[in-house]
Motif scaffolding. Sequence first.
Motif, short mmCIF file in Angstrom:
data_model
loop_
_atom_site.label_atom_id
_atom_site.label_comp_id
_atom_site.label_asym_id
_atom_site.label_seq_id
_atom_site.Cartn_x
_atom_site.Cartn_y
_atom_site.Cartn_z
N ARG A 106 0.82 -1.22 0.00
CA ARG A 106 0.00 0.00 0.00
C ARG A 106 0.85 1.27 0.00
O ARG A 106 0.36 2.35 0.31
CB ARG A 106 -0.96 -0.01 1.20
CG ARG A 106 -2.12 -0.97 1.02
CD ARG A 106 -2.95 -1.12 2.29
NE ARG A 106 -4.19 -1.84 2.02
CZ ARG A 106 -4.28 -3.17 1.91
NH1 ARG A 106 -3.18 -3.92 2.04
NH2 ARG A 106 -5.44 -3.73 1.64
N LYS A 136 -4.13 -7.69 6.68
CA LYS A 136 -4.95 -6.88 5.77
C LYS A 136 -5.69 -5.78 6.53
O LYS A 136 -5.74 -4.63 6.08
CB LYS A 136 -5.93 -7.77 5.02
CG LYS A 136 -6.75 -7.00 3.96
CD LYS A 136 -7.55 -7.95 3.09
CE LYS A 136 -8.29 -7.19 1.99
NZ LYS A 136 -9.02 -8.11 1.07
N GLN A 146 -5.08 -1.81 5.94
CA GLN A 146 -6.15 -0.90 5.57
C GLN A 146 -6.28 0.24 6.57
O GLN A 146 -6.34 1.42 6.19
CB GLN A 146 -7.48 -1.67 5.48
CG GLN A 146 -7.55 -2.62 4.30
CD GLN A 146 -8.80 -3.48 4.33
OE1 GLN A 146 -9.32 -3.83 5.39
NE2 GLN A 146 -9.29 -3.85 3.15
N GLU A 181 -7.63 3.39 4.50
CA GLU A 181 -8.74 2.64 3.91
C GLU A 181 -9.73 2.22 5.01
O GLU A 181 -9.35 2.08 6.17
CB GLU A 181 -8.24 1.36 3.24
CG GLU A 181 -7.37 1.57 2.02
CD GLU A 181 -6.95 0.24 1.42
OE1 GLU A 181 -7.80 -0.68 1.37
OE2 GLU A 181 -5.78 0.12 1.02
N PRO A 203 -11.36 -0.48 6.95
CA PRO A 203 -11.13 -1.92 7.14
C PRO A 203 -12.36 -2.74 6.76
O PRO A 203 -13.50 -2.29 6.92
CB PRO A 203 -10.85 -2.03 8.64
CG PRO A 203 -10.35 -0.69 9.04
CD PRO A 203 -11.13 0.28 8.19
N TYR A 204 -12.13 -3.92 6.22
CA TYR A 204 -13.24 -4.74 5.75
C TYR A 204 -14.07 -5.30 6.89
O TYR A 204 -15.17 -5.81 6.67
CB TYR A 204 -12.74 -5.86 4.83
CG TYR A 204 -11.98 -6.97 5.50
CD1 TYR A 204 -12.63 -8.11 5.95
CD2 TYR A 204 -10.59 -6.90 5.66
CE1 TYR A 204 -11.94 -9.15 6.55
CE2 TYR A 204 -9.89 -7.93 6.26
CZ TYR A 204 -10.57 -9.05 6.71
OH TYR A 204 -9.88 -10.07 7.31
#
Length: 430
Positions: A39, A405, A409, A414, A416-417
Amino acid sequence: MHTGPVRACRRERIWVMADVIVLGAGIVGICTAINLQRRGRQVVLVDRKTPGRETSYGNAGLIQKEGVRPYAFPREFGTLLRIAQNTSIDARYSPTALPALAPLIMQYWYNSAPERYRQIVADYAPLILSSVDTHAELIAEAGAEDLVSKDGWYRVFRSAKARDIAFAQAEDDERRYGVTNRRIDGPEMARIEPDVMIPMSGAIHWVEPWGIKDPGSLADAYVALFRKLGGVVATGDAMSLATAGKGWRVTTDAGPVEAGEAVITLGPWSRGLTRQLGYRLPLFVKRGYHMHYGTQDNKPLRHWLLDSETGYLLAPMLKGIRLTTGAEFAPLDTPGNPVQLEAAERVARQFFPLGERREPQPWMGSRPCTPDMKPVIGRAPKHGNLWFGFGHAHHGLTLGAATGKLLGQAMTGEKPYLDLAPFSAARFGS
């Protein structure tokens, strides 16, 4: 973006200016470093040993997508009495460790009550359900597909009573969480593993998990990917971490490393460094052992098998059949005790035709645990530029890529999922 390029001084000491220092090169730290590097962050991954040679090396080698229920502390009187006798294969303890462990074990027992455990599972399940997909991305990018078995694993039962209880829970897990499984009878299991030497009442075949034939080699492949992306690996002492201006500095064999942010992914050693930085997180250790074996008459073990009612697992690894034990509650960094593995080996030799030992001594590793069974993932409450990723207990390999991940993020802006709130260190009041 970059706070500065990786550079070397003209003198003997080498300084590295980076964006992020990741402390701890187990599977969680390696995956975090990769996700940050890809990233656009310049990352230095620091460990006192070769990456991936602590707990990430010695495990069952399973990415356990089905493991939506973290290991709760037993609450049945009979099970507690058996553990108290300290003779079981699945759980043992060091008597000298009990005074320090007792408050944490009581919290663990408290959180295992049905009403609290239900919420823990609700928080935990979405994280572990992402485990195969997040690893799949890295395995493909690292070119490590040859290390992967996609046949799932088998939880084998000797008694019909234990089988039926587990079948009901597996059916419920499939309905609630979509974790696919096959519930099979004893004769079918005997066809699947014809060299098992005891009668089996049945098994649960967890279909979706992946097996890793050599976890140490997977760590090596991930480290190679990290370096290919421009990351730097350094040998150093995580306990030397200290503030440096608005960032952090750590000492390495090559010289000091400085970065604007740091991530602690030290597994069971995270407690020492976080305490040094002013946190009082309730971390404790469960140790585990493994040994590799040949087979008698070259009879193959075809699948990962958990002898459920006894508490050990057999895994077909590249180095032989790996026998892994359950949990030993003991202080960190104290000498190992071979009793648990020896007891498991005696039973396993009655179960499957194991051959000679392939190492002179059992391997021992330490799992970092929290009393609410959830890892600590996210920003440190007292430091805006410090992040945590530890406390994964029995699921370090499983959750390494998912944690990496999420941190990648969150640290780069980003979304986060998954919501990180259930995994925040702030839940412990620190």
